[in-house]
Design a protein around this motif. Structure first.
Motif, PDB file in Angstrom:
ATOM      1  N   ASN A 196       5.572 -17.056   1.840  1.00 45.88           N
ATOM      2  CA  ASN A 196       5.548 -17.167   0.380  1.00 45.88           C
ATOM      3  C   ASN A 196       4.197 -16.820  -0.239  1.00 45.88           C
ATOM      4  N   THR A 197       3.327 -16.138   0.509  1.00 45.67           N
ATOM      5  CA  THR A 197       2.014 -15.789  -0.033  1.00 45.67           C
ATOM      6  C   THR A 197       2.086 -14.661  -1.057  1.00 45.67           C
ATOM      7  N   ARG A 198       3.191 -13.916  -1.061  1.00 44.35           N
ATOM      8  CA  ARG A 198       3.369 -12.861  -2.063  1.00 44.35           C
ATOM      9  C   ARG A 198       4.343 -13.289  -3.155  1.00 44.35           C
ATOM     10  N   SER A 199       4.522 -14.580  -3.305  1.00 45.30           N
ATOM     11  CA  SER A 199       5.382 -15.101  -4.369  1.00 45.30           C
ATOM     12  C   SER A 199       4.854 -14.635  -5.728  1.00 45.30           C
ATOM     13  N   GLY A 200       5.746 -14.120  -6.558  1.00 44.14           N
ATOM     14  CA  GLY A 200       5.318 -13.603  -7.855  1.00 44.14           C
ATOM     15  C   GLY A 200       5.159 -12.109  -7.856  1.00 44.14           C
ATOM     16  N   PHE A 201       5.146 -11.479  -6.671  1.00 38.86           N
ATOM     17  CA  PHE A 201       5.057 -10.020  -6.620  1.00 38.86           C
ATOM     18  C   PHE A 201       6.443  -9.440  -6.860  1.00 38.86           C
ATOM     19  N   GLY A 202       6.513  -8.363  -7.619  1.00 41.30           N
ATOM     20  CA  GLY A 202       7.803  -7.801  -7.986  1.00 41.30           C
ATOM     21  C   GLY A 202       8.218  -8.327  -9.345  1.00 41.30           C
ATOM     22  N   ASN A 203       9.466  -8.130  -9.673  1.00 43.81           N
ATOM     23  CA  ASN A 203       9.975  -8.556 -10.973  1.00 43.81           C
ATOM     24  C   ASN A 203      10.862  -9.780 -10.815  1.00 43.81           C
ATOM     25  N   ALA A 204      10.729 -10.694 -11.758  1.00 46.25           N
ATOM     26  CA  ALA A 204      11.449 -11.961 -11.661  1.00 46.25           C
ATOM     27  C   ALA A 204      12.957 -11.733 -11.619  1.00 46.25           C
ATOM     28  N   VAL A 205      13.649 -12.541 -10.811  1.00 49.79           N
ATOM     29  CA  VAL A 205      15.094 -12.449 -10.705  1.00 49.79           C
ATOM     30  C   VAL A 205      15.665 -13.861 -10.673  1.00 49.79           C
ATOM     31  N   ALA A 206      16.815 -14.027 -11.308  1.00 56.20           N
ATOM     32  CA  ALA A 206      17.451 -15.340 -11.321  1.00 56.20           C
ATOM     33  C   ALA A 206      18.140 -15.572  -9.977  1.00 56.20           C
ATOM     34  N   ALA A 207      17.581 -16.429  -9.162  1.00 57.22           N
ATOM     35  CA  ALA A 207      18.162 -16.753  -7.861  1.00 57.22           C
ATOM     36  C   ALA A 207      17.877 -18.211  -7.559  1.00 57.22           C
ATOM     37  N   ALA A 252      -4.277  -3.061  14.450  1.00 60.04           N
ATOM     38  CA  ALA A 252      -5.192  -1.988  14.053  1.00 60.04           C
ATOM     39  C   ALA A 252      -5.250  -1.779  12.550  1.00 60.04           C
ATOM     40  N   PHE A 253      -4.161  -2.091  11.837  1.00 65.52           N
ATOM     41  CA  PHE A 253      -4.068  -1.780  10.413  1.00 65.52           C
ATOM     42  C   PHE A 253      -4.710  -2.846   9.533  1.00 65.52           C
ATOM     43  N   GLU A 254      -5.246  -3.914  10.120  1.00 67.23           N
ATOM     44  CA  GLU A 254      -6.108  -4.857   9.410  1.00 67.23           C
ATOM     45  C   GLU A 254      -5.434  -5.466   8.172  1.00 67.23           C
ATOM     46  N   PRO A 255      -4.316  -6.182   8.340  1.00 66.72           N
ATOM     47  CA  PRO A 255      -3.555  -6.663   7.176  1.00 66.72           C
ATOM     48  C   PRO A 255      -4.299  -7.680   6.330  1.00 66.72           C
ATOM     49  N   MET A 256      -4.170  -7.554   5.030  1.00 68.68           N
ATOM     50  CA  MET A 256      -4.816  -8.475   4.101  1.00 68.68           C
ATOM     51  C   MET A 256      -3.990  -9.740   3.943  1.00 68.68           C
ATOM     52  N   ASP A 257      -4.618 -10.756   3.436  1.00 70.05           N
ATOM     53  CA  ASP A 257      -3.955 -11.987   3.023  1.00 70.05           C
ATOM     54  C   ASP A 257      -3.848 -11.943   1.506  1.00 70.05           C
ATOM     55  N   GLY A 301       6.440 -10.825   7.221  1.00 64.01           N
ATOM     56  CA  GLY A 301       6.068 -10.466   5.864  1.00 64.01           C
ATOM     57  C   GLY A 301       5.087  -9.313   5.822  1.00 64.01           C
ATOM     58  N   VAL A 302       4.190  -9.264   6.791  1.00 57.51           N
ATOM     59  CA  VAL A 302       3.213  -8.174   6.869  1.00 57.51           C
ATOM     60  C   VAL A 302       3.927  -6.828   6.990  1.00 57.51           C
ATOM     61  N   PHE A 303       4.911  -6.760   7.891  1.00 54.77           N
ATOM     62  CA  PHE A 303       5.613  -5.493   8.079  1.00 54.77           C
ATOM     63  C   PHE A 303       6.609  -5.218   6.951  1.00 54.77           C
ATOM     64  N   ALA A 304       7.247  -6.259   6.429  1.00 53.62           N
ATOM     65  CA  ALA A 304       8.191  -6.059   5.335  1.00 53.62           C
ATOM     66  C   ALA A 304       7.507  -5.469   4.111  1.00 53.62           C
ATOM     67  N   ALA A 305       6.241  -5.832   3.907  1.00 53.83           N
ATOM     68  CA  ALA A 305       5.481  -5.320   2.762  1.00 53.83           C
ATOM     69  C   ALA A 305       4.562  -4.157   3.141  1.00 53.83           C
ATOM     70  N   ARG A 357     -11.004  -6.444   2.260  1.00 58.37           N
ATOM     71  CA  ARG A 357      -9.580  -6.446   2.617  1.00 58.37           C
ATOM     72  C   ARG A 357      -8.775  -7.381   1.722  1.00 58.37           C
ATOM     73  N   ASP A 358      -9.298  -8.572   1.460  1.00 61.06           N
ATOM     74  CA  ASP A 358      -8.565  -9.597   0.708  1.00 61.06           C
ATOM     75  C   ASP A 358      -8.854  -9.584  -0.787  1.00 61.06           C
ATOM     76  N   VAL A 359      -9.517  -8.519  -1.271  1.00 66.32           N
ATOM     77  CA  VAL A 359      -9.748  -8.300  -2.706  1.00 66.32           C
ATOM     78  C   VAL A 359     -10.450  -9.515  -3.329  1.00 66.32           C
ATOM     79  N   LEU A 360     -11.520  -9.951  -2.703  1.00 68.44           N
ATOM     80  CA  LEU A 360     -12.231 -11.155  -3.113  1.00 68.44           C
ATOM     81  C   LEU A 360     -12.612 -11.191  -4.599  1.00 68.44           C
TER      82      LEU A 360
END
Length: 399
Positions: free
Chosen positions: A32-43, A88-93, A108-112, A281-284
């Motif tokens: 759930n660290t990317r909660s809020g990313f994308g457009n809101a949907v009623a679910a 190797a791809f150094e994923p951000m948080d 979640g890293v690969f899904a995004a 990487r983490d856009v400090l």
């Protein structure tokens, strides 16, 4: 919202089938660290992978790991570090910049398709992904790819799932490459270059036979936020070298000598260098606890500063650059200005402008994803219909 956290594939399949039959949408997520990313949907229901954890198979000699999708990223990286290997791809948080809690998961890293500064030479997350197991929208298990690097069976499907943001299926297992971790790293810092001068310097550095693994430019508005304000005074253009100690020593000297023609050069040793690239990487700078809009814009290397310069004629923008200027992190001081951002991105030859963070009000009226050509939209819809005919998976994350 109700969290549904299956602990087995059978349980996950039942949840998906039930929702497909009723047509009720499911928010698909991991930590759930990317909660809020994308457009809101009623679910009402959120299907989470965090009950599906653990390393399934890992032999460091094979340089391949298979892990259940809900396994925390930190657990994966700890196991790899113990064996001298890495992602190797150094994923951000995304947690800090999104202002979310929870732990990132490997699924979640690969899904995004999350990729950090080393993407310059290592590719994106999808380029390390070898195999997946996931449920489609009918609750059917699909397996693609495998553990052997030369096995290309299902390769296109594997790459299709990576970066689909849970719109095509619910990942339960991923298999990926894990190369050796560099023994050491050091960073060259060029001080005082403006954005255009930094673009030229980074291009020259990438052309040298020294294997630069990170190239970023930090304007004056953000430099004081990195390394607790301990970077040299002025703008900072930073170039990373990694590898065996002896090789790094030789290459860093060659790089520093060449870069001295552009600006004053200083060096960061391993501890400071490692911390700096984690912060990039983490856009400090934009992990500021606000909902001010943050854009992630991917353009041709060296052209990012032109985009920012054009935008600043019409809007208040703060920015810094990764991937040799090909990745621009921008924070808007007012609204998202989506039409403006995407118009100038197109004018520069094209790219992708993704709205990472914004207020709920802004997300309700602004597409998070860059508009695709009509032919691509139609193809995406057909693929979505095949994998998720009832349209229950993450409808808010369709471009």
């Amino acid at each position: 919202m109700i969290d549904l956290m299956p602990t087995s594939e059978e349980e996950a399949a039942g949840i998906v089938r039930t929702h497909a039959q009723s047509g009720r949408p499911l928010v698909i997520c991991g930590g759930n660290t990317r909660s809020g990313f994308g457009n809101a949907v009623a679910a009402e229901d959120r299907l989470r992978s965090t009950g599906l954890t653990g390393i399934v198979a890992y032999n460091p000699g094979e340089m391949v790991m298979t892990v259940r999708s809900g396994t925390p990223l930190a657990e994966v990286e700890a196991a790899l570090q113990e064996s001298g290997q890495m992602l190797a791809f150094e994923p951000m948080d995304h947690g800090p910049v999104m202002g979310t809690s929870g732990e990132p998961t490997i699924g979640g890293v690969f899904a995004a398709n999350v990729s950090g500064p080393r993407r310059l030479i290592a590719g994106a997350a999808r380029d390390s992904l070898l195999g997946v197991r996931f449920f489609n929208g009918k609750g059917e298990i699909i397996k693609a790819g495998g553990r052997v690097m030369k096995n290309v069976t299902g390769l296109d499907l594997v790459k299709l799932v990576a970066g689909s943001h849970g719109t095509l299926g619910f990942l339960t297992e991923v298999t990926f490459r894990v190369p050796p971790r560099p023994k050491t790293e050091r960073t060259v810092v060029l001080s005082g270059l403006n954005d255009a001068e930094a673009a030229n310097a980074m291009a020259a550095a990438m052309a040298l036979p020294v294997e630069v693994s990170g190239a970023a430019h930090l304007p004056l508005t953000v430099t004081w936020k990195f390394l607790a304000g301990k970077l040299p005074e002025g703008e900072a253009t930073v170039l990373r070298i990694e590898g065996l100690p002896g090789s790094v020593d030789v290459r860093i000297e060659k790089l520093a000598a060449a870069m001295s023609a552009f600006a004053t050069v200083t060096r960061l040793e391993q501890p400071e260098s490692h911390k700096l690239w984690q912060e990039i990487r983490d856009v400090l700078p934009y992990a500021d606890g606000t909902a001010r809009p943050v854009w992630r814009v991917s353009v041709a290397p060296g052209t990012g500063h032109q985009l920012v310069a054009a935008l600043r004629l019409e809007a208040a923008v703060d920015a810094f650059y990764d991937w040799q200027g090909g990745l621009v992190w921008m924070r808007m001081e007012a609204g998202p200005e989506a039409e403006l951002v995407r118009r100038y991105t197109k004018a520069l030859g094209g790219g992708h402008a993704t709205l990472i963070r914004a207020s709920d009000e802004a997300r309700a009226v602004t597409s998070a994803f860059h508009p695709e050509p009509e032919a691509v939209v139609m193809l995406s819809r057909r693929v979505k219909e095949k994998f998720d005919p009832a349209g229950i998976f993450n409808p808010g994350k369709m471009g």
